[in-house]
Design a protein around this motif. Structure first.
Motif, short mmCIF file in Angstrom:
data_model
loop_
_atom_site.label_atom_id
_atom_site.label_comp_id
_atom_site.label_asym_id
_atom_site.label_seq_id
_atom_site.Cartn_x
_atom_site.Cartn_y
_atom_site.Cartn_z
N VAL A 82 0.84 -1.19 0.00
CA VAL A 82 0.00 0.00 0.00
C VAL A 82 0.88 1.25 0.00
N ILE A 83 0.68 2.12 -1.01
CA ILE A 83 1.45 3.36 -1.14
C ILE A 83 0.58 4.60 -0.93
N GLY A 84 -0.69 4.37 -0.63
CA GLY A 84 -1.63 5.46 -0.40
C GLY A 84 -3.02 4.88 -0.27
N ILE A 107 7.02 9.63 -2.08
CA ILE A 107 7.94 9.17 -3.13
C ILE A 107 7.22 8.88 -4.45
N TYR A 108 5.89 8.82 -4.41
CA TYR A 108 5.12 8.55 -5.63
C TYR A 108 4.41 9.79 -6.18
N TRP A 109 4.64 10.95 -5.56
CA TRP A 109 4.01 12.18 -6.04
C TRP A 109 4.53 12.53 -7.44
N GLY A 110 3.68 13.17 -8.22
CA GLY A 110 4.08 13.68 -9.52
C GLY A 110 4.15 12.64 -10.63
N ALA A 114 -2.12 9.22 -8.35
CA ALA A 114 -3.33 9.65 -7.64
C ALA A 114 -4.46 9.87 -8.63
N ARG A 115 -4.16 10.52 -9.74
CA ARG A 115 -5.19 10.76 -10.75
C ARG A 115 -5.75 9.44 -11.29
N GLU A 116 -4.85 8.50 -11.56
CA GLU A 116 -5.28 7.19 -12.08
C GLU A 116 -6.20 6.48 -11.09
N ALA A 117 -5.84 6.53 -9.82
CA ALA A 117 -6.66 5.88 -8.79
C ALA A 117 -8.00 6.58 -8.64
#
Length: 185
Positions: A82-84, A107-110, A114-117
């Motif tokens: 889980v990364i978010g 570390i997964y920003w940008g 998030a948009r995909e999820a």
């Protein structure tokens, strides 16, 4: 395995699997929710113990079990950790509306994850949860989240003054909405 766990929907996108969060994920949840930058607009202090992560997971599970919302763990397909998380809370069934929430390990920003999820859960919410309105409440200084929901078609409706009391202070929140008719047009 109880019925609620069996029925928890798993969503897949090009790079992600959105799945139920369990106590086995507590360390990953703790890792990113103890980061000050991730927690800056979360409404809670950065986590200091694994028990706080377990409490958060318990809240996610109660949302689903009480039919007040749903919170998915965001995982990379090749990884599984889980990364978010993202999901819906404060669901009001009779009005076909809910609030959306999301956060991602720094570390997964940008990377567009998030948009995909969020695109996946919006589609799920409109199709399977019969949602008509999804609201996003965002603090004015949280520009990345504002940009994200605007890219997804949300409309800023106004400012809710001193709407929440978090971290010892009152916070203003912008209210955004996305209607089913916005997505269909």
């Amino acid at each position: 395995m109880d019925k609620a766990t069996e029925l928890f929907p798993v969503l897949e996108t090009e790079r992600l699997v959105l799945r139920e969060v369990t106590n086995k994920d507590a360390q990953q949840i703790f890792d990113y929710l103890s980061d000050e930058e991730v927690m800056k607009y979360y409404g809670l202090e950065p986590f200091k113990t694994i028990d706080e992560a377990l409490d958060e997971i318990s809240w996610y599970q109660s949302l689903f079990n009480q039919k007040k919302g749903i919170r998915w763990g965001i995982t990379l397909k090749e990884q599984g950790e889980v990364i978010g998380s993202c999901g819906f809370h404060n669901k009001v069934s009779q009005h076909y509306r809910t609030e959306i929430g999301f956060e991602l390990s720094r570390i997964y920003w940008g990377q567009g994850l998030a948009r995909e999820a969020i695109e996946a859960i919006i589609q799920y919410g409109m199709e399977y949860m019969t949602l008509h309105r999804i609201e996003a409440l965002i603090e004015p200084p949280n520009l990345p989240s504002q940009r994200l929901v605007e890219k997804l078609g949300f409309t800023r409706e106004g400012l809710l003054r001193d709407y929440e009391f978090t971290k010892g202070k009152f916070d203003n929140l912008f209210i955004y909405s996305l209607l089913k008719t916005d997505v269909e047009n």
